[in-house]
Design a protein around this motif. Structure first.
Motif, PDB file in Angstrom:
ATOM      1  N   ASP A 236      -5.582 -13.687 -40.830  1.00 37.17           N
ATOM      2  CA  ASP A 236      -4.531 -12.664 -40.836  1.00 37.17           C
ATOM      3  C   ASP A 236      -5.032 -11.431 -41.572  1.00 37.17           C
ATOM      4  O   ASP A 236      -4.975 -11.347 -42.796  1.00 37.17           O
ATOM      5  CB  ASP A 236      -3.269 -13.228 -41.511  1.00 37.17           C
ATOM      6  CG  ASP A 236      -2.098 -12.245 -41.451  1.00 37.17           C
ATOM      7  OD1 ASP A 236      -2.237 -11.205 -40.760  1.00 37.17           O
ATOM      8  OD2 ASP A 236      -1.058 -12.526 -42.087  1.00 37.17           O
ATOM      9  N   LYS A 243      -4.031  -5.533 -44.364  1.00 38.86           N
ATOM     10  CA  LYS A 243      -3.836  -6.019 -45.731  1.00 38.86           C
ATOM     11  C   LYS A 243      -4.899  -5.407 -46.638  1.00 38.86           C
ATOM     12  O   LYS A 243      -6.045  -5.265 -46.230  1.00 38.86           O
ATOM     13  CB  LYS A 243      -4.006  -7.545 -45.775  1.00 38.86           C
ATOM     14  CG  LYS A 243      -2.846  -8.366 -45.250  1.00 38.86           C
ATOM     15  CD  LYS A 243      -3.153  -9.848 -45.408  1.00 38.86           C
ATOM     16  CE  LYS A 243      -2.084 -10.733 -44.781  1.00 38.86           C
ATOM     17  NZ  LYS A 243      -0.805 -10.708 -45.485  1.00 38.86           N
ATOM     18  N   ASN A 286      -4.928 -12.496 -36.067  1.00 40.97           N
ATOM     19  CA  ASN A 286      -4.236 -11.204 -36.164  1.00 40.97           C
ATOM     20  C   ASN A 286      -5.278 -10.167 -36.565  1.00 40.97           C
ATOM     21  O   ASN A 286      -5.610 -10.026 -37.731  1.00 40.97           O
ATOM     22  CB  ASN A 286      -3.109 -11.294 -37.207  1.00 40.97           C
ATOM     23  CG  ASN A 286      -2.239 -10.041 -37.237  1.00 40.97           C
ATOM     24  OD1 ASN A 286      -2.235  -9.247 -36.281  1.00 40.97           O
ATOM     25  ND2 ASN A 286      -1.494  -9.871 -38.333  1.00 40.97           N
ATOM     26  N   ASP A 313       1.891  -7.055 -39.949  1.00 34.60           N
ATOM     27  CA  ASP A 313       1.513  -8.162 -40.834  1.00 34.60           C
ATOM     28  C   ASP A 313       2.569  -9.271 -40.830  1.00 34.60           C
ATOM     29  O   ASP A 313       2.332 -10.361 -41.340  1.00 34.60           O
ATOM     30  CB  ASP A 313       1.290  -7.617 -42.256  1.00 34.60           C
ATOM     31  CG  ASP A 313       0.534  -8.592 -43.132  1.00 34.60           C
ATOM     32  OD1 ASP A 313       0.025  -9.601 -42.597  1.00 34.60           O
ATOM     33  OD2 ASP A 313       0.451  -8.343 -44.351  1.00 34.60           O
ATOM     34  N   ALA A 314       3.743  -8.993 -40.271  1.00 34.54           N
ATOM     35  CA  ALA A 314       4.747 -10.061 -40.137  1.00 34.54           C
ATOM     36  C   ALA A 314       4.571 -10.674 -38.749  1.00 34.54           C
ATOM     37  O   ALA A 314       5.458 -10.632 -37.891  1.00 34.54           O
ATOM     38  CB  ALA A 314       6.147  -9.498 -40.330  1.00 34.54           C
ATOM     39  N   GLU A 315       3.371 -11.235 -38.527  1.00 40.15           N
ATOM     40  CA  GLU A 315       2.970 -11.724 -37.202  1.00 40.15           C
ATOM     41  C   GLU A 315       3.335 -13.179 -36.971  1.00 40.15           C
ATOM     42  O   GLU A 315       3.533 -13.597 -35.840  1.00 40.15           O
ATOM     43  CB  GLU A 315       1.457 -11.521 -37.015  1.00 40.15           C
ATOM     44  CG  GLU A 315       0.555 -12.616 -37.611  1.00 40.15           C
ATOM     45  CD  GLU A 315       0.664 -12.755 -39.123  1.00 40.15           C
ATOM     46  OE1 GLU A 315       1.043 -11.772 -39.775  1.00 40.15           O
ATOM     47  OE2 GLU A 315       0.382 -13.849 -39.649  1.00 40.15           O
TER      48      GLU A 315
HETATM   49 ZN    ZN Z   1       0.674 -11.332 -41.879  1.00 45.83          ZN
END
Ligand code: ZN
Ligand code: BES
Ligand code: ZN
Length: 465
Positions: A236, A243, A286, A313-315
């Motif tokens: 991620d 991130k 991701n 990022d809210a995958e």
């Molecule tokens: Zn994430």
């Protein structure tokens, strides 16, 4: 790597000594051994270990401290891990505790402490071996659970370069082969034809194509049905909402939900539970490229709901949403998702506790009790319906990343619940799946959480026994 106890045979006897039992324990020792224990200041502290020499200087007896109630409450697996750290040799506990939970914690602590992640560097061989407990069923159960835990840890520990969606698929195939389970995988553009659009959207930027892995296994043709869904984000980066380095560092573990459901599935199949099991793993990376999905995009999910992307990022909730929608098209008796879904869960309860959400009161109660029984701490968070407006932004049905970050673990779970068609027995775990530093039975690295509690609760939950 399989977890096992040693066979019967010549072994050094091992005595479990609580803090208030040191005097009694030393009183019965030969004078030389008693003097040795005294000279080493053996106090029966939880996890304390001491080997006493016989007259010929060879080990004659091992003492393992089990502490007092207060110290046992402070740490899990201390005594079992101390056994694993004894000098090379075979040991046999003289008196296994009568209490099942106590005995199992010792056995599991020992087996858990023997895990080694040696794919890339040879590790110290575990030297001490413990003879199996006299209860053969217990011995088999503990070995099964620990071998499943090893699988979970190994999958998480393996870096993303070697544990991409393709390797995660291979791991699921290997597991299916070992237990005669069926497996089907939908990969890349096929995801669009199969109407799994959000799995595709999240994973399409990566070099290794996204996929949905489906494993099915029948323990009994008329058994209750159980569907496990695991977040398989093999790495991620956060996507275009990249991130920062420190937050990305550990993100090989973002397939921890998948690793946990595969470990649990292994235990269920190995035990031959009379269930019909289905495991769904959306496996993606991701990643960042010209084909990344973007902030502001609106995706249409499998169930027709539209989702405004406010943070790439809210995958996890996106890939899980499609898998859950598919899951409830054939509603199981129990529907479970496990995922390293939010940083908020870790902030709420820390790395040691697996928070779970469910609207099923009986299930919640069974799980809480089971978690205590098997030293797998879990804690319930509420599916607080009044927070629903927080995931409803306006120009789409749902928002994947509510602003402000209040109640992040709850809003993420509410998002998932929208895709379960009001399933009455839906259970979601938001796990950390990682041990941050070496702890008894839990070396730094990948960690199973919640699965043992669920396995323990299953009979009560599925058969009401
Ligand atoms: Zn994430
Ligand atoms: N994989 C992370 C969650 C995570 C982070 C779990 C650290 C364990 C440790 C997830 O995909 C994520 O980044 N979630 C965001 C959601 C936010 C953007 C709404 C989070 O929790 O910050
Ligand atoms: Zn993630």
């Amino acid at each position: 790597m399989t977890a096992k106890f040693a066979d019967e045979g010549a072994a050094v006897p091992l005595r479990l000594v609580p803090a208030d039992g040191v005097e009694a324990a030393t009183a019965v020792l030969p004078p030389v051994a008693a003097a040795w224990a005294g000279a080493h200041g053996f106090a029966g502290k939880a996890g304390e270990r001491l080997v006493l020499p016989g007259e010929d200087g060879n080990p004659a007896l091992a003492l393992i401290g089990t502490g007092d109630a207060a110290s046992r409450a402070r740490t899990r697996f201390a005594a079992g891990a101390a056994i694993a750290a004894l000098p090379k040799g075979r040991y046999a506990i003289e008196d296994w505790p009568q209490d099942r939970a106590e005995a199992e914690e010792i056995g599991l602590g020992y087996l858990f402490a023997r895990y080694r992640f040696d794919t890339y560097r040879k590790q110290s061989e575990p030297g001490a071996e413990l003879v199996a407990p006299p209860d053969a069923d217990m011995a088999a159960r503990l070995a099964r659970i620990a071998t499943s835990e090893y699988l979970t840890r190994r999958l998480i520990d393996t870096p993303a370069a070697d544990m991409g969606p393709d390797a995660l698929e291979q791991a699921a195939r290997d597991l299916a082969d070992a237990y005669g389970a069926g497996i089907e995988v939908t990969t890349g553009e096929e995801l669009l034809e199969a109407n799994l659009p959000m799995i595709h959207a999240v994973g399409r930027a990566a070099a290794t194509p996204p996929r949905l892995i489906e494993l099915t296994w029948t323990g009994a043709a008329d058994g209750p049905t159980l569907t496990l869904v695991g977040k398989g984000v093999c790495f991620d980066t956060g996507g275009l909402n990249l991130k920062p380095g420190a937050s990305m560092a550990l993100m090989k573990k973002d397939m921890g939900g998948a690793a946990n459901v595969l470990g649990l599935a292994r235990s269920i199949m190995d035990a031959g539970l009379k269930v019909r099991l289905r495991v769904l793993i959306p496996a993606v990376e991701n990643s960042v490229s010209g084909s990344s999905f973007r902030p502001g995009d609106i995706l249409t999910a499998r169930n027709g709901m539209t989702v405004e992307i406010n943070n790439t990022d809210a995958e996890g909730r996106l890939v899980l949403a499609d898998a859950l929608s598919l899951a409830v098209e054939t509603p199981p008796d129990l529907l479970v998702s496990m995922a390293t879904l939010t940083g908020a869960a870790r902030v709420a309860v820390g790395p040691d506790i697996a928070p779970f959400l469910t609207d099923d009161e009986a299930l919640a109660a069974s799980l809480a009790t089971a978690g205590r029984q098997v030293a797998d701490p879990v804690w319930r968070l509420p599916f607080h319906t009044p927070y629903e407006p927080m995931i409803e932004p306006g120009i789409a049905d749902l928002d994947n990343a509510p602003k402000g970050g209040m109640a992040g673990a709850i809003t993420a779970a509410l998002f998932l619940r929208r895709f379960t068609a009001d399933h009455p027995s839906y259970l979601h775990f938001d796990i950390f799946a990682w041990s941050q530093s070496n702890a008894p039975g839990r070396p730094k690295g990948g960690l199973g959480q919640g699965g043992r509690a669920l396995l323990e609760a299953l009979p009560e939950v599925l058969w009401k026994t």
